[in-house]
Design a protein around this motif. Structure first.
Motif, PDB file in Angstrom:
ATOM      1  N   SER A  52       0.846  -1.190   0.000  1.00  0.00           N
ATOM      2  CA  SER A  52       0.000   0.000   0.000  1.00  0.00           C
ATOM      3  C   SER A  52       0.885   1.246   0.000  1.00  0.00           C
ATOM      4  O   SER A  52       2.073   1.186   0.316  1.00  0.00           O
ATOM      5  CB  SER A  52      -0.924   0.004   1.214  1.00  0.00           C
ATOM      6  OG  SER A  52      -0.166   0.007   2.412  1.00  0.00           O
ATOM      7  N   ALA A  53       0.289   2.370  -0.357  1.00  0.00           N
ATOM      8  CA  ALA A  53       1.015   3.646  -0.403  1.00  0.00           C
ATOM      9  C   ALA A  53       0.058   4.744   0.026  1.00  0.00           C
ATOM     10  O   ALA A  53      -1.165   4.601  -0.093  1.00  0.00           O
ATOM     11  CB  ALA A  53       1.546   3.896  -1.813  1.00  0.00           C
ATOM     12  N   PRO A  54       0.579   5.874   0.518  1.00  0.00           N
ATOM     13  CA  PRO A  54      -0.300   6.966   0.954  1.00  0.00           C
ATOM     14  C   PRO A  54      -1.177   7.460  -0.188  1.00  0.00           C
ATOM     15  O   PRO A  54      -0.712   7.604  -1.318  1.00  0.00           O
ATOM     16  CB  PRO A  54       0.686   8.051   1.400  1.00  0.00           C
ATOM     17  CG  PRO A  54       1.967   7.342   1.676  1.00  0.00           C
ATOM     18  CD  PRO A  54       2.005   6.193   0.719  1.00  0.00           C
ATOM     19  N   PRO A  55      -2.457   7.739   0.082  1.00  0.00           N
ATOM     20  CA  PRO A  55      -3.336   8.290  -0.955  1.00  0.00           C
ATOM     21  C   PRO A  55      -2.846   9.653  -1.441  1.00  0.00           C
ATOM     22  O   PRO A  55      -2.270  10.434  -0.677  1.00  0.00           O
ATOM     23  CB  PRO A  55      -4.689   8.414  -0.244  1.00  0.00           C
ATOM     24  CG  PRO A  55      -4.618   7.493   0.915  1.00  0.00           C
ATOM     25  CD  PRO A  55      -3.182   7.491   1.338  1.00  0.00           C
ATOM     26  N   LEU A  56      -3.107   9.933  -2.690  1.00  0.00           N
ATOM     27  CA  LEU A  56      -2.711  11.221  -3.261  1.00  0.00           C
ATOM     28  C   LEU A  56      -3.371  12.380  -2.537  1.00  0.00           C
ATOM     29  O   LEU A  56      -2.759  13.426  -2.320  1.00  0.00           O
ATOM     30  CB  LEU A  56      -3.079  11.257  -4.746  1.00  0.00           C
ATOM     31  CG  LEU A  56      -2.348  10.279  -5.670  1.00  0.00           C
ATOM     32  CD1 LEU A  56      -3.050  10.224  -7.013  1.00  0.00           C
ATOM     33  CD2 LEU A  56      -0.897  10.680  -5.853  1.00  0.00           C
ATOM     34  N   GLY A  57      -4.647  12.191  -2.161  1.00  0.00           N
ATOM     35  CA  GLY A  57      -5.384  13.274  -1.535  1.00  0.00           C
ATOM     36  C   GLY A  57      -4.816  13.735  -0.213  1.00  0.00           C
ATOM     37  O   GLY A  57      -5.068  14.868   0.222  1.00  0.00           O
ATOM     38  N   GLU A  58      -4.036  12.888   0.456  1.00  0.00           N
ATOM     39  CA  GLU A  58      -3.465  13.247   1.752  1.00  0.00           C
ATOM     40  C   GLU A  58      -2.264  14.171   1.627  1.00  0.00           C
ATOM     41  O   GLU A  58      -1.870  14.815   2.606  1.00  0.00           O
ATOM     42  CB  GLU A  58      -3.037  11.982   2.511  1.00  0.00           C
ATOM     43  CG  GLU A  58      -4.196  11.122   2.997  1.00  0.00           C
ATOM     44  CD  GLU A  58      -3.699   9.951   3.814  1.00  0.00           C
ATOM     45  OE1 GLU A  58      -2.459   9.796   3.962  1.00  0.00           O
ATOM     46  OE2 GLU A  58      -4.545   9.174   4.300  1.00  0.00           O
ATOM     47  N   ARG A  59      -1.655  14.225   0.462  1.00  0.00           N
ATOM     48  CA  ARG A  59      -0.414  14.998   0.281  1.00  0.00           C
ATOM     49  C   ARG A  59      -0.538  15.999  -0.857  1.00  0.00           C
ATOM     50  O   ARG A  59       0.434  16.279  -1.557  1.00  0.00           O
ATOM     51  CB  ARG A  59       0.747  14.037  -0.015  1.00  0.00           C
ATOM     52  CG  ARG A  59       0.971  12.951   1.038  1.00  0.00           C
ATOM     53  CD  ARG A  59       1.688  13.485   2.252  1.00  0.00           C
ATOM     54  NE  ARG A  59       1.993  12.450   3.227  1.00  0.00           N
ATOM     55  CZ  ARG A  59       3.062  11.696   3.233  1.00  0.00           C
ATOM     56  NH1 ARG A  59       3.957  11.829   2.271  1.00  0.00           N
ATOM     57  NH2 ARG A  59       3.254  10.788   4.176  1.00  0.00           N
TER      58      ARG A  59
END
Length: 320
Positions: A52-59
């Motif tokens: 998994s990877a951090p969602p785009l919307g969080e950054r």
């Protein structure tokens, strides 16, 4: 090449997005799948998540800082909106390139590289629009210098909601997934009428076809826009119930007709040459629309000044 899958909720667009992404990856082609639906199910449809990877919307703020690079026309991350086009000094990306955006936000599911926008959660209720999360995808595609044989597959939000932003203009080809029912083709008519205004290429993919009458219905309703169709799939149902093995090789067990349909979809994508001028023209048009409608007032700037008249779309990635 950039491909979108749209359709009525429940039509199978997420399933088709996953199947097509796996089909491309199975052939060895470089492919990146992006989950841009309000219901984030693409990872599940692709298979068991491997990384998994951090969602785009969080950054989003950090993504803006990275993409604007040294572009002097963009004064700050706050002045950079989802439609801000690249200019000289902006960072242009290769799909799955060796840069901080891809290294941070690309995970894997079912053997396919995957980026996600992030879920619409309780903190967003009543105060946010899901399409703000899609802003990261729009910016990403706007700064992407992809070439022939490279594929980005986006599972879009369902129904006519896909028109709530200029994102729908950022693709080389849009596949509209339609079931053989009146409701199934109603979104097709909405999408067709909107797409025609902007010269957007769409092709209909029939799904869950069970008999000749189903196929005849689709042909009567959508005519020459019907590119291919998939029959009702026991393999897909088994996969949805977790009764099939994961991995790209598992796709070899998909019904022969449905595997052939995926081949037809890829041939259609490959036969459409990239029109950089159209992509950039639409980017500028929707940026000016947003600037006039709300963004100039919100940022206190004339965002038309962000458009670089000397920028040549489709250039070599910069500053990555």
């Amino acid at each position: 090449m950039r491909v979108a899958f749209v359709g009525k909720g429940g039509s199978g667009k997420t399933t088709l997005s996953a199947l097509f992404s796996r089909h491309l990856a199975r052939s060895g082609a470089p492919v990146l799948a992006i989950d841009g639906d309000i219901n984030q199910h693409l990872a599940e449809a692709l298979g068991e998540e491997e990384k998994s990877a951090p969602p785009l919307g969080e950054r989003l703020g950090e993504i803006k800082d990275f993409l604007r690079g040294t572009n002097p026309r963009i004064t700050s991350r706050e002045a950079m909106i989802k439609t801000t086009p690249p200019g000289r000094g902006s960072r242009l990306l290769r799909p799955l390139g060796d840069d901080e955006l891809h290294s941070r936000h690309v995970g894997r599911a079912g053997g396919v590289p995957l980026m996600v926008t992030g879920e619409f959660d309780e903190s967003d209720l009543g105060v946010a629009c899901y399409h703000s999360k899609l802003g990261a995808v729009e910016l990403y595609l706007g700064h992407l210098a992809d070439g022939p044989g490279e594929y980005v597959v986006v599972d879009m939000t369902a129904g006519a909601d896909a028109f709530a932003s200029g994102l729908f203009t950022r693709f080389d080809l849009t596949f509209l997934v339609a079931e053989p029912t009146r409701k199934g083709v109603s979104v097709y008519r909405q999408y067709r009428d909107q797409a025609e205004q902007f010269g957007i290429r769409i092709a209909v993919v029939g799904n869950k076809v069970t008999c000749e009458d189903d196929l005849l219905f689709l042909k009567e309703q959508v005519g020459d826009d019907l590119l291919a169709y998939l029959v009702q799939s026991p393999w897909v149902r088994a996969a949805e119930q977790g009764r099939t093995e994961g991995g790209l090789d598992a796709l070899d067990s998909l019904e022969p007709h449905n595997r052939h349909a995926l081949t037809i979809l890829r041939e259609a994508v490959d036969s459409h040459p990239r029109d950089w001028d159209r992509l950039h023209r639409h980017a500028v048009e929707f940026h000016l629309r947003n600037a006039r409608a709300w963004a100039d007032a919100r940022t206190g700037e004339d965002l038309a000044a962000q458009i670089d008249p000397d920028y040549v779309p489709g250039g070599t990635p910069l500053n990555t």
